[in-house]
Design a protein around this motif. Sequence first.
Motif, PDB file in Angstrom:
ATOM      1  N   LYS A 390       0.969  -1.024  -0.071  1.00 39.88           N
ATOM      2  CA  LYS A 390      -0.147   0.118   0.052  1.00 39.88           C
ATOM      3  C   LYS A 390       0.839   1.408   0.004  1.00 39.88           C
ATOM      4  N   GLY A 391       0.549   2.177  -0.963  1.00 36.91           N
ATOM      5  CA  GLY A 391       1.306   3.595  -1.124  1.00 36.91           C
ATOM      6  C   GLY A 391       2.318   3.234  -2.113  1.00 36.91           C
ATOM      7  N   LEU A 392       2.757   2.051  -2.603  1.00 35.89           N
ATOM      8  CA  LEU A 392       3.787   1.848  -3.572  1.00 35.89           C
ATOM      9  C   LEU A 392       3.297   1.514  -4.948  1.00 35.89           C
ATOM     10  N   GLU A 393       4.106   1.620  -5.780  1.00 32.65           N
ATOM     11  CA  GLU A 393       3.698   1.300  -7.280  1.00 32.65           C
ATOM     12  C   GLU A 393       5.022   0.667  -8.044  1.00 32.65           C
ATOM     13  N   PHE A 394       4.537  -0.360  -9.024  1.00 34.18           N
ATOM     14  CA  PHE A 394       5.478  -1.061  -9.632  1.00 34.18           C
ATOM     15  C   PHE A 394       4.977  -0.994 -11.240  1.00 34.18           C
ATOM     16  N   PRO A 395       5.992  -0.898 -12.204  1.00 28.91           N
ATOM     17  CA  PRO A 395       5.633  -1.100 -13.376  1.00 28.91           C
ATOM     18  C   PRO A 395       4.889  -2.244 -13.873  1.00 28.91           C
ATOM     19  N   MET A 396       5.032  -3.285 -13.066  1.00 25.24           N
ATOM     20  CA  MET A 396       4.395  -4.551 -13.275  1.00 25.24           C
ATOM     21  C   MET A 396       4.046  -5.169 -12.060  1.00 25.24           C
ATOM     22  N   VAL A 397       2.754  -5.432 -12.016  1.00 27.09           N
ATOM     23  CA  VAL A 397       2.323  -5.987 -10.649  1.00 27.09           C
ATOM     24  C   VAL A 397       1.644  -7.558 -10.997  1.00 27.09           C
ATOM     25  N   ILE A 398       2.013  -8.647 -10.256  1.00 25.61           N
ATOM     26  CA  ILE A 398       1.439  -9.863 -10.544  1.00 25.61           C
ATOM     27  C   ILE A 398       0.945 -10.015  -9.189  1.00 25.61           C
ATOM     28  N   LEU A 399      -0.656 -10.382  -9.339  1.00 23.67           N
ATOM     29  CA  LEU A 399      -1.382 -10.730  -7.997  1.00 23.67           C
ATOM     30  C   LEU A 399      -1.564 -12.491  -7.893  1.00 23.67           C
ATOM     31  N   ALA A 400      -0.669 -12.844  -7.067  1.00 26.47           N
ATOM     32  CA  ALA A 400      -0.325 -14.319  -6.936  1.00 26.47           C
ATOM     33  C   ALA A 400      -1.587 -14.729  -5.839  1.00 26.47           C
ATOM     34  N   ASP A 401      -2.042 -16.267  -6.392  1.00 24.83           N
ATOM     35  CA  ASP A 401      -2.758 -16.881  -5.351  1.00 24.83           C
ATOM     36  C   ASP A 401      -4.318 -16.246  -5.285  1.00 24.83           C
ATOM     37  N   ARG A 454     -11.981  -4.339  -0.854  1.00 21.35           N
ATOM     38  CA  ARG A 454     -11.161  -3.102  -1.053  1.00 21.35           C
ATOM     39  C   ARG A 454      -9.590  -3.461  -1.148  1.00 21.35           C
ATOM     40  N   LEU A 455      -9.353  -4.856  -0.399  1.00 21.47           N
ATOM     41  CA  LEU A 455      -7.809  -5.274  -0.455  1.00 21.47           C
ATOM     42  C   LEU A 455      -7.483  -5.486  -2.012  1.00 21.47           C
ATOM     43  N   LEU A 456      -8.311  -6.186  -2.455  1.00 18.44           N
ATOM     44  CA  LEU A 456      -8.158  -6.526  -4.037  1.00 18.44           C
ATOM     45  C   LEU A 456      -8.044  -5.184  -4.943  1.00 18.44           C
ATOM     46  N   TYR A 457      -8.779  -4.116  -4.618  1.00 16.49           N
ATOM     47  CA  TYR A 457      -8.684  -3.041  -5.245  1.00 16.49           C
ATOM     48  C   TYR A 457      -7.141  -2.285  -5.207  1.00 16.49           C
ATOM     49  N   VAL A 458      -6.598  -2.261  -3.823  1.00 13.48           N
ATOM     50  CA  VAL A 458      -5.289  -1.723  -3.671  1.00 13.48           C
ATOM     51  C   VAL A 458      -4.400  -2.567  -4.518  1.00 13.48           C
ATOM     52  N   GLY A 459      -4.543  -4.039  -4.387  1.00 14.80           N
ATOM     53  CA  GLY A 459      -3.463  -4.686  -5.230  1.00 14.80           C
ATOM     54  C   GLY A 459      -3.578  -4.416  -6.550  1.00 14.80           C
ATOM     55  N   MET A 460      -4.680  -4.291  -7.162  1.00 12.40           N
ATOM     56  CA  MET A 460      -4.788  -3.835  -8.677  1.00 12.40           C
ATOM     57  C   MET A 460      -4.394  -2.568  -9.035  1.00 12.40           C
ATOM     58  N   LEU A 469      -2.445 -11.173 -14.198  1.00 12.32           N
ATOM     59  CA  LEU A 469      -3.553 -12.011 -13.122  1.00 12.32           C
ATOM     60  C   LEU A 469      -3.402 -13.625 -13.576  1.00 12.32           C
ATOM     61  N   PRO A 470      -2.707 -14.450 -12.694  1.00  9.44           N
ATOM     62  CA  PRO A 470      -2.828 -15.785 -13.042  1.00  9.44           C
ATOM     63  C   PRO A 470      -3.993 -16.283 -12.317  1.00  9.44           C
ATOM     64  N   VAL A 471      -4.947 -16.881 -13.487  1.00  9.09           N
ATOM     65  CA  VAL A 471      -6.562 -17.131 -12.985  1.00  9.09           C
ATOM     66  C   VAL A 471      -6.655 -18.633 -13.547  1.00  9.09           C
ATOM     67  N   TYR A 472      -7.616 -19.160 -12.678  1.00  9.97           N
ATOM     68  CA  TYR A 472      -8.158 -20.412 -12.843  1.00  9.97           C
ATOM     69  C   TYR A 472      -7.076 -21.574 -12.663  1.00  9.97           C
ATOM     70  N   TRP A 473      -6.006 -21.252 -11.696  1.00  9.33           N
ATOM     71  CA  TRP A 473      -5.086 -22.569 -11.152  1.00  9.33           C
ATOM     72  C   TRP A 473      -5.940 -23.105  -9.858  1.00  9.33           C
ATOM     73  N   VAL A 474      -6.843 -23.806 -10.268  1.00  7.46           N
ATOM     74  CA  VAL A 474      -7.714 -24.347  -9.327  1.00  7.46           C
ATOM     75  C   VAL A 474      -8.020 -25.978  -9.636  1.00  7.46           C
ATOM     76  N   LYS A 475      -8.536 -26.502  -8.760  1.00 15.76           N
ATOM     77  CA  LYS A 475      -8.846 -27.795  -8.527  1.00 15.76           C
ATOM     78  C   LYS A 475      -9.934 -28.178  -9.483  1.00 15.76           C
ATOM     79  N   GLU A 476     -10.208 -29.382 -10.232  1.00  8.44           N
ATOM     80  CA  GLU A 476     -11.283 -29.779 -11.384  1.00  8.44           C
ATOM     81  C   GLU A 476     -11.982 -30.764 -10.714  1.00  8.44           C
ATOM     82  N   GLU A 477     -13.228 -30.852 -10.988  1.00  7.67           N
ATOM     83  CA  GLU A 477     -14.156 -31.987 -10.895  1.00  7.67           C
ATOM     84  C   GLU A 477     -14.959 -32.129 -11.923  1.00  7.67           C
ATOM     85  N   LYS A 478     -14.720 -33.246 -12.612  1.00 14.59           N
ATOM     86  CA  LYS A 478     -15.696 -33.442 -13.706  1.00 14.59           C
ATOM     87  C   LYS A 478     -15.314 -32.560 -15.008  1.00 14.59           C
ATOM     88  N   GLY A 479     -14.295 -32.404 -15.078  1.00 18.80           N
ATOM     89  CA  GLY A 479     -14.036 -31.363 -16.046  1.00 18.80           C
ATOM     90  C   GLY A 479     -14.468 -29.749 -15.860  1.00 18.80           C
TER      91      GLY A 479
END
Length: 754
Positions: A390-401, A454-460, A469-479
Amino acid sequence: YKFLLVDEFQDTDPLQAEIVFFLSEQERGRAKEWREVQVSPKRLFLVGDPKQSIYRFRRADIEMYEEAKKWMGESRLLNISQNFRCAPSIVRMVNRIFQDLIKPPEDGRYQPGYVPLHFGRKKGTIPSKHGIVLLYPPKNKNIVMERTDDCRLWESRCIASFIQKLVSEEKWRVWDDSDPSFRPIMFKDIAILMRTYTPLNRLEEALRSYAVDYRVVGGKYFYKREEVRHLLAVLQAIDNPNDKIALVAALRSPFFGISDEELFMFYARGGNLNYLEEAQGTAMEQPFHLLRELHEMRNGASVEALLKKLYEATSGLILFLLKPQGEQRVANLMKIGDVARALDERGMLSFRGFVQWLSERREEEAEEEEPPTLERGDNFVRLLTIHRAKGLEFPMVILADLAHKENGREDFIIDRSGERIAIKVGDKRSRFWTRNYEEMSKWEEKRGEAEERRLLYVGMTRARDFLVLPVYWVKEEKGEKQVPPKSYLANVQPYLTAPDKVSFGEWNEEMMFYDTNKLELEPEETPPFRSPLNPEMKGGKASKGVLSQREKWREGQEALKKWAGEGRPLASATEGVSEVEKDDEWVVSPVAKGEGAVFGKLIHRLFEKMDWSQPGMVEKMAEMEGKALGATGPMIERAGEMVREAMNSPVLQRIIKSGEYQREVPFSYKENGTIFEGVMDVVFKEGDNLVVLDFKTDFVEKENLNSKVEHYKPQVRIYSDAIKTIFGKPPKEVILFFLHLMESESVPSRSLNS
């Protein structure tokens, strides 16, 4: 106060808010609580962004902020919506998502209304390509995600491989304010943000595997770090010679570097794993000798002094510095010394007590931050929580997990404005709670979920040019992808393309579907080779080949070590002196190898650190420095007396009077292919000439003084040659100051050439 300006008001807690309002009260105001305060006109100015209210855990409550805003008067509210950080595509995407996620609820003031951002960054600073980069799982049958840890493993590998490819290709460009110009993205431009440090281990493993330099900012796993574990094993072995497990761990650690093969051969040949016994002619000889010495000094010296001796004798800090994240590892080891000194100054712990304390902290997984090592210009990827960013900035931000969040309800809930509490105790089998717990748990859950958004807003909004945004790295059930409800991924899912409809490698509405199929997500690892004990058995031919290759490798390693060990010819200033300074009056074994070594170090350290114009603190400083070196009480007392007497001597008064002197002056010069190096105790200027002074703590009889001067002439000659080589002419003289006699002997430079 005539004016009071409070920035980041959304981060203030109720007590701080009370102070602010009472300081702003009209003269002769007598309000009993802050809500009754009549603020003096034009005195109080509050600045805050309720969308960034994320410190509820430390009582910075959004509802208090909203109440203060209402009390100040809605007519006095001024909205500032310009964003000078994010690229326009990020601004548009953030507005699109959070105008739906951040809305005032009907049952309270625990979520503000969303004020849309307006792009305000300076023209000409936006890269041609910018925006949201999505990392979907590639179409790879080897990627199996059945458990949460599997998801974090593969996501971390994807992130690390993506970073390495991005930086090595040098195709993606960012704006550099320090230049100012566009340049290829570097490690230092990238920050990996996470909700908590839970996924940190997997991320670190992946970054190391893909050779991505990184630093953890404010991590809480200091006591679990590998280097701390190695040091603890060594300390446990020093404390208890009978702890065979600790001894083996210590010997195998980087401090001693004994291999499993060397341990096996030592034991197989009848060696006893007890460092109190000799192990001459074996690989254990030097480690056993040092451990025995440290064991003997453990109760006579401070923990800090023992650690210093361990680090110096094993070159442990240098070895850890050469490892990945070496600077952080060394900083962690140095922090252990700082902690030991702090505890020792309070008189809290013996050596055994310190070892037990450190062991307990590790077993309890106590949270402790690592010391910071980042400096301006360092080229490292940063890993930190969103709260830290919070209060910082970066040319590229990767939101993990994004797909995971902490589970479980709060056991202790406080409603400060409503003056209510709710408590739950016990485990699943036997639990007890107050009657209002279920009601207040739902009350708490709503507020917690609002803050998560709000925390997600700060991160983005930490991202300047690229938001990954690494997305859909989640468990699968029946596809079907199982997106956890109320996770960050669940919040952004309505704005994402379904995984089976992704066009990898294309930009779509300012989003890029990065082609993760081109990433290497399985770093190459050489499997261990198993060889039968009898080479004549099946598979013996292959075993012989592998063992032969290993033998050649070992021979090559030994040759390389020998070559590296030779280095350039190097000589120290004292190399020509046949004996080390000795002081027959002081016998400090086993604290130091030779007689008087600690006393000599203490004397030199006092002259180095004390203010020569104010010698009144010499006794106190002698006590502090002596304790750190493991000196005895009489030694400390005598050192203080000797230095005080020396300060009043004609030769030191002469130096002080000169007004131009330097202490502990390092030097290095080359002569006839040999590099000479050392440290001169004092160099001072008289007129146009330089003079060198060297303190001697030898115990010498007055009638033997001339022979002692002759004894030190090789050292004096090196000092003289150093000054001549560096400054173009030799010193006027080199003075040897024998402190036990309080006698100074001058050696003119011209006499050294005779």
